[in-house]
Structure formats: structure tokens, C-alpha cells
Motif scaffolding. Structure first.
Motif, PDB file in Angstrom:
ATOM      1  N   ASN A  58       0.816  -1.214   0.000  1.00 30.39           N
ATOM      2  CA  ASN A  58       0.000   0.000   0.000  1.00 30.39           C
ATOM      3  C   ASN A  58       0.851   1.267   0.000  1.00 30.39           C
ATOM      4  O   ASN A  58       0.834   2.048   0.948  1.00 30.39           O
ATOM      5  CB  ASN A  58      -0.959   0.001   1.192  1.00 30.39           C
ATOM      6  N   ALA A  59       1.582   1.489  -1.075  1.00 31.10           N
ATOM      7  CA  ALA A  59       2.475   2.650  -1.185  1.00 31.10           C
ATOM      8  C   ALA A  59       1.691   3.956  -1.151  1.00 31.10           C
ATOM      9  O   ALA A  59       0.483   3.968  -1.365  1.00 31.10           O
ATOM     10  CB  ALA A  59       3.289   2.546  -2.463  1.00 31.10           C
ATOM     11  N   PRO A  60       2.369   5.082  -0.906  1.00 31.96           N
ATOM     12  CA  PRO A  60       1.690   6.371  -0.779  1.00 31.96           C
ATOM     13  C   PRO A  60       0.957   6.795  -2.036  1.00 31.96           C
ATOM     14  O   PRO A  60       1.143   6.227  -3.102  1.00 31.96           O
ATOM     15  CB  PRO A  60       2.822   7.356  -0.487  1.00 31.96           C
ATOM     16  N   ASN A  61       0.159   7.846  -1.874  1.00 33.26           N
ATOM     17  CA  ASN A  61      -0.626   8.321  -3.017  1.00 33.26           C
ATOM     18  C   ASN A  61       0.273   8.782  -4.150  1.00 33.26           C
ATOM     19  O   ASN A  61       1.471   8.993  -3.976  1.00 33.26           O
ATOM     20  CB  ASN A  61      -1.607   9.419  -2.591  1.00 33.26           C
ATOM     21  N   SER A  62      -0.310   8.941  -5.319  1.00 35.24           N
ATOM     22  CA  SER A  62       0.476   9.202  -6.527  1.00 35.24           C
ATOM     23  C   SER A  62       1.259  10.502  -6.451  1.00 35.24           C
ATOM     24  O   SER A  62       2.336  10.600  -7.002  1.00 35.24           O
ATOM     25  CB  SER A  62      -0.429   9.193  -7.754  1.00 35.24           C
ATOM     26  N   SER A  84      11.393  -7.334  -6.069  1.00 38.24           N
ATOM     27  CA  SER A  84      10.404  -6.661  -5.235  1.00 38.24           C
ATOM     28  C   SER A  84       9.030  -7.308  -5.364  1.00 38.24           C
ATOM     29  O   SER A  84       8.719  -7.936  -6.375  1.00 38.24           O
ATOM     30  CB  SER A  84      10.315  -5.179  -5.611  1.00 38.24           C
ATOM     31  N   ILE A  85       8.259  -7.123  -4.313  1.00 39.91           N
ATOM     32  CA  ILE A  85       6.865  -7.552  -4.275  1.00 39.91           C
ATOM     33  C   ILE A  85       6.059  -6.297  -3.939  1.00 39.91           C
ATOM     34  O   ILE A  85       6.401  -5.567  -3.009  1.00 39.91           O
ATOM     35  CB  ILE A  85       6.632  -8.627  -3.195  1.00 39.91           C
ATOM     36  N   HIS A  86       5.013  -6.055  -4.698  1.00 39.16           N
ATOM     37  CA  HIS A  86       4.148  -4.898  -4.467  1.00 39.16           C
ATOM     38  C   HIS A  86       2.726  -5.396  -4.257  1.00 39.16           C
ATOM     39  O   HIS A  86       2.178  -6.093  -5.114  1.00 39.16           O
ATOM     40  CB  HIS A  86       4.203  -3.938  -5.645  1.00 39.16           C
ATOM     41  N   VAL A  87       2.146  -5.053  -3.117  1.00 41.35           N
ATOM     42  CA  VAL A  87       0.800  -5.492  -2.786  1.00 41.35           C
ATOM     43  C   VAL A  87      -0.094  -4.265  -2.720  1.00 41.35           C
ATOM     44  O   VAL A  87       0.159  -3.340  -1.950  1.00 41.35           O
ATOM     45  CB  VAL A  87       0.785  -6.267  -1.446  1.00 41.35           C
ATOM     46  N   PHE A  88      -1.137  -4.267  -3.552  1.00 44.12           N
ATOM     47  CA  PHE A  88      -2.072  -3.154  -3.639  1.00 44.12           C
ATOM     48  C   PHE A  88      -3.327  -3.469  -2.828  1.00 44.12           C
ATOM     49  O   PHE A  88      -3.793  -4.602  -2.819  1.00 44.12           O
ATOM     50  CB  PHE A  88      -2.507  -2.894  -5.081  1.00 44.12           C
ATOM     51  N   GLY A  89      -3.900  -2.444  -2.226  1.00 46.73           N
ATOM     52  CA  GLY A  89      -5.109  -2.606  -1.421  1.00 46.73           C
ATOM     53  C   GLY A  89      -6.392  -2.512  -2.202  1.00 46.73           C
ATOM     54  O   GLY A  89      -7.454  -2.303  -1.622  1.00 46.73           O
ATOM     55  N   GLY A  90      -6.358  -2.644  -3.494  1.00 45.13           N
ATOM     56  CA  GLY A  90      -7.561  -2.591  -4.316  1.00 45.13           C
ATOM     57  C   GLY A  90      -8.002  -1.167  -4.587  1.00 45.13           C
ATOM     58  O   GLY A  90      -7.533  -0.219  -3.962  1.00 45.13           O
ATOM     59  N   PRO A  91      -8.933  -1.007  -5.525  1.00 46.28           N
ATOM     60  CA  PRO A  91      -9.371   0.328  -5.937  1.00 46.28           C
ATOM     61  C   PRO A  91      -9.973   1.176  -4.813  1.00 46.28           C
ATOM     62  O   PRO A  91     -10.017   2.390  -4.920  1.00 46.28           O
ATOM     63  CB  PRO A  91     -10.407   0.050  -7.022  1.00 46.28           C
ATOM     64  N   TYR A  96      -4.020   3.270  -3.962  1.00 47.79           N
ATOM     65  CA  TYR A  96      -3.999   2.287  -5.054  1.00 47.79           C
ATOM     66  C   TYR A  96      -3.174   2.772  -6.248  1.00 47.79           C
ATOM     67  O   TYR A  96      -2.293   2.070  -6.743  1.00 47.79           O
ATOM     68  CB  TYR A  96      -5.433   1.975  -5.473  1.00 47.79           C
ATOM     69  N   GLU A  97      -3.438   3.978  -6.707  1.00 48.73           N
ATOM     70  CA  GLU A  97      -2.717   4.511  -7.869  1.00 48.73           C
ATOM     71  C   GLU A  97      -1.227   4.687  -7.553  1.00 48.73           C
ATOM     72  O   GLU A  97      -0.370   4.369  -8.370  1.00 48.73           O
ATOM     73  CB  GLU A  97      -3.325   5.846  -8.290  1.00 48.73           C
ATOM     74  N   GLY A  98      -0.915   5.174  -6.359  1.00 49.80           N
ATOM     75  CA  GLY A  98       0.479   5.354  -5.967  1.00 49.80           C
ATOM     76  C   GLY A  98       1.220   4.033  -5.904  1.00 49.80           C
ATOM     77  O   GLY A  98       2.384   3.941  -6.295  1.00 49.80           O
ATOM     78  N   SER A  99       0.543   2.994  -5.425  1.00 51.34           N
ATOM     79  CA  SER A  99       1.155   1.667  -5.355  1.00 51.34           C
ATOM     80  C   SER A  99       1.514   1.166  -6.748  1.00 51.34           C
ATOM     81  O   SER A  99       2.580   0.594  -6.964  1.00 51.34           O
ATOM     82  CB  SER A  99       0.199   0.672  -4.686  1.00 51.34           C
ATOM     83  N   GLN A 100       0.623   1.380  -7.696  1.00 49.79           N
ATOM     84  CA  GLN A 100       0.880   0.944  -9.064  1.00 49.79           C
ATOM     85  C   GLN A 100       2.040   1.727  -9.682  1.00 49.79           C
ATOM     86  O   GLN A 100       2.885   1.151 -10.362  1.00 49.79           O
ATOM     87  CB  GLN A 100      -0.378   1.097  -9.908  1.00 49.79           C
ATOM     88  N   LYS A 101       2.089   3.029  -9.427  1.00 52.60           N
ATOM     89  CA  LYS A 101       3.183   3.838  -9.976  1.00 52.60           C
ATOM     90  C   LYS A 101       4.522   3.420  -9.372  1.00 52.60           C
ATOM     91  O   LYS A 101       5.529   3.374 -10.073  1.00 52.60           O
ATOM     92  CB  LYS A 101       2.926   5.322  -9.728  1.00 52.60           C
ATOM     93  N   LEU A 102       4.529   3.119  -8.089  1.00 52.32           N
ATOM     94  CA  LEU A 102       5.770   2.684  -7.457  1.00 52.32           C
ATOM     95  C   LEU A 102       6.250   1.372  -8.073  1.00 52.32           C
ATOM     96  O   LEU A 102       7.435   1.201  -8.358  1.00 52.32           O
ATOM     97  CB  LEU A 102       5.591   2.531  -5.947  1.00 52.32           C
TER      98      LEU A 102
END
Length: 144
Positions: A58-62, A84-91, A96-102
């Protein structure tokens, strides 16, 4: 000062298998990975102290992700080579968007795994269906 503190802490401890971070800690783990991969003298941590990889939950916002790491990315190409492993908390997760960008700042899919859970901005528990996949990915990362 924060990076210097973390560098000294990592130097004084036994090697960690994985460094994991949740929310702002996810961003910090990526910054640490960037510094560990630098070829200059700005990061003085012996290679044998580097972890096998990092895990970002759950990385920070975009906005925070873009302003913090964007200057470190070369023409939008992934810069971080460390597994690396990146786990997103869903929409529904505000990060969510920040996690994807990271995750996109990290290297190709063979060394960057992404997963999604439904708990929003929380660290997944053993009750979450994605939990076994997270554990397996961490075990695979450490065993390489």
C-alpha cells in the motif's frame, strides 16, 4: 538524516532477508533499494548486507510517489533492479494509484511481482485470500 540512520542501523544488524514497508514505509524501502544499487560513494553499506529483496504494501498516493521518486527515474524506464513484491489494497484504497506507480519504477516483471488484496489500506492478514501468495513470493525471493 533518515537515510543515514537507516544505513547505520542496517550496517550494525545481521543481514535482513527482506525489507518490507507499509504505506510511507513502502516508499522508503524503494528509496533504500535505489541507494543500495548506486555505484557511487553516497551509500556505504557492504553488498553482503543487502537484502534479497523488498516488499511494498500500500504505497503512498500518486502525488508523493511522483514527487519523491520521479527525479530518480530515467525517462520513465524502471530504475530499481532489486527483486520486489508490491501489494495493492484494491481500488478502494486511497493509495492504489500510488502503489501501481511505485511498482512501475521497479524492474521487469520477472523481478517485480504485483498482487492485490481487498482490505483497502491495511496490511493483509492470514485471513485474506492473497496472504498465502504473499508468503510464497517472500519465500521464493529469499531462497534465490
Amino acid at each position: 538524516e533518515s537515510l543515514a540512520f537507516l544505513q547505520n542501523y542496517l550496517r550494525d544488524q545481521p543481514r535482513f532477508d527482506v525489507i518490507a514497508g507499509h504505506s510511507n514505509g513502502a516508499l522508503v524501502t524503494s528509496v533504500l533499494a535505489l541507494y543500495m544499487e548506486r555505484e557511487d560513494d553516497s551509500w556505504d553499506l557492504p553488498k553482503e548486507k543487502h537484502p534479497a529483496g523488498i516488499a511494498c504494501f500500500n504505497a503512498p498516493n500518486s502525488y508523493e510517489t511522483e514527487t519523491t521518486l520521479a527525479p530518480l527515474v530515467n525517462d520513465g524506464k524502471p530504475m530499481i533492479q532489486m527483486p520486489s513484491i508490491h501489494v495493492f489494497g484494491g481500488p478502494t484504497d486511497h493509495t492504489y494509484e500510488g502503489s501501481q506507480k511505485l511498482a512501475r519504477i521497479h524492474h521487469h516483471p520477472s523481478s517485480c511481482r504485483t498482487m492485490e488484496h481487498s482490505a483497502g489500506h491495511w496490511f493483509p492478514t492470514d485471513k485474506d485470500p492473497v496472504y498465502p501468495a504473499i508468503v510464497k513470493a517472500l519465500q521464493d525471493m529469499v531462497s534465490k
